[in-house]
Scaffold this active site. Structure first.
Site, PDB file in Angstrom:
ATOM      1  N   VAL A   1     -13.277  -5.117   3.116  1.00 46.51           N
ATOM      2  CA  VAL A   1     -12.989  -3.680   3.175  1.00 46.51           C
ATOM      3  C   VAL A   1     -11.624  -3.460   3.829  1.00 46.51           C
ATOM      4  O   VAL A   1     -11.359  -3.936   4.927  1.00 46.51           O
ATOM      5  CB  VAL A   1     -14.105  -2.935   3.942  1.00 46.51           C
ATOM      6  N   SER A   2     -10.760  -2.746   3.131  1.00 49.01           N
ATOM      7  CA  SER A   2      -9.425  -2.413   3.633  1.00 49.01           C
ATOM      8  C   SER A   2      -9.508  -1.269   4.642  1.00 49.01           C
ATOM      9  O   SER A   2     -10.452  -0.479   4.624  1.00 49.01           O
ATOM     10  CB  SER A   2      -8.579  -1.986   2.440  1.00 49.01           C
TER      11      SER A   2
ATOM     12  N   THR B   1       0.842  -1.200   0.000  1.00 49.07           N
ATOM     13  CA  THR B   1       0.000   0.000   0.000  1.00 49.07           C
ATOM     14  C   THR B   1       0.879   1.253   0.000  1.00 49.07           C
ATOM     15  O   THR B   1       2.020   1.191   0.435  1.00 49.07           O
ATOM     16  CB  THR B   1      -0.854  -0.052   1.284  1.00 49.07           C
TER      17      THR B   1
HETATM   18  N1  ASP Z   1      -3.669  -2.127   4.685  1.00 44.61           N
HETATM   19  C1  ASP Z   1      -3.928  -2.762   3.421  1.00 44.61           C
HETATM   20  C2  ASP Z   1      -5.141  -3.663   3.549  1.00 44.61           C
HETATM   21  O1  ASP Z   1      -5.263  -4.376   4.526  1.00 44.61           O
HETATM   22  C3  ASP Z   1      -2.794  -3.571   2.914  1.00 44.61           C
HETATM   23  C4  ASP Z   1      -1.467  -2.877   2.948  1.00 44.61           C
HETATM   24  O2  ASP Z   1      -1.232  -1.995   3.758  1.00 44.61           O
HETATM   25  O3  ASP Z   1      -0.627  -3.199   2.124  1.00 44.61           O
HETATM   26  O4  ASP Z   1      -5.921  -3.688   2.655  1.00 44.61           O
END
Ligand code: ASP
Length: 280
Positions: free
Chosen positions: A184-185, A155
């Site tokens: 949901v992220s 991310t």
């Molecule tokens: N936080 C993101 C999610 O759980 C993944 C990430 O940070 O790479 O969708």
């Protein structure tokens, strides 16, 4: 003026020097471009601009090069928070767009500021956003090999403090990879992206852990109540320990301090206040 960015976690499946150097160079170039932009733009404009650059870089799991979900589709989530107006906007699980952060930016002007799925896509199309397939062949190969055990957390996020002393935060993701459609992220929630007049925070890591720990909101609240950014961040990440929460944060406080921290090795980041610093 200050800017800090992250490119998620450097996952164990990628611990080769070539990828590490490519990420270091990309983050360095992007933070420099973001800082240059900040010289003549607000924090809010700058975090959108910078996250767009990160979304366009296929080394990261946001925009182009995002993870593929369990049903073979890519769904993107992104959010924007203006520390000055305290407004939050975002898109959740939008398909077939290039820069979800730009759609979050467009939503800032509306009463309904967080849209998901079909509604988000319709809003984007009605606002002139063209169809775009963010898939790259490497992600398809990984999907086909069903590498679901090697979650690639890449991310992206950005926090900026502008010349007027205003803060803004933006975060964008392709999700965890191989998730159930509809998951949901944290990235388009206030747990993953939050800012006010005291601090701005962008998170990365396992979304479920970040939401459980209400990470960005808690850190910003603690800074608002007088705790230094570093102590507020450390305390909040410590509170993830009982459930082995996996998270990384970048932040800036209104008094001009940068901070980055993570619960597991290791988040990739870069900052600039005239001088560029990048993770090692
Ligand atoms: N936080 C993101 C999610 O759980 C993944 C990430 O940070 O790479 O969708």
């Amino acid at each position: 003026m200050k800017i800090i960015i992250h490119g998620g976690f450097f996952s164990e499946s990628q611990t080769n020097q070539e990828v590490k150097h490519a990420k270091q160079q990309a983050l360095k170039d992007i933070v420099q471009a973001g800082y240059k932009y900040l010289l003549s733009h607000t924090a809010l404009e700058t975090v959108v601009y910078t996250v767009c650059l990160l979304e366009d870089c296929d080394l990261f799991n946001a925009g182009t090069g995002s993870q593929i979900q369990s049903d073979g589709k890519i769904r993107l989530s992104a959010s924007l928070m203006d520390g000055k107006t305290q407004k939050f906007s975002g898109v959740i699980n939008i398909e077939d767009v290039k820069n979800p952060i730009c759609i979050a930016e467009k939503l800032m002007a509306y009463d309904d500021r967080v849209l998901s799925g079909k509604g988000a896509k319709e809003f984007a199309t009605n606002n002139g956003v063209a169809y775009y397939n963010p898939e790259i062949p490497q992600r398809r190969r990984e999907y086909e090999q069903k590498l679901s055990d090697s979650i690639r957390l890449g991310t992206v996020g950005c926090v900026a403090l502008d010349v007027y002393g205003n803060l803004a935060a933006a975060t964008s993701t392709g999700g965890k990879g191989f998730e159930i459609p509809g998951r949901v992220s944290d990235s388009a929630t206030t747990a993953g992206n939050y800012a006010n007049g005291f601090a701005g925070i962008s998170c990365t890591g396992v979304g479920e852990d970040i939401v459980s720990g209400s990470v960005a909101t808690k850190i910003v609240t603690r800074v608002t109540d007088g705790m230094p950014l570093s102590a507020a961040s450390d305390k909040t990440l410590d509170e993830l320990k009982p459930f082995d929460g996996f998270a990384g944060i970048i932040g800036i406080s209104a008094d001009g301090n940068f901070y980055h921290a993570d619960t597991h090795p290791y988040m990739v980041w870069a900052s600039c206040d005239g001088e560029v610093e990048v993770f090692d």
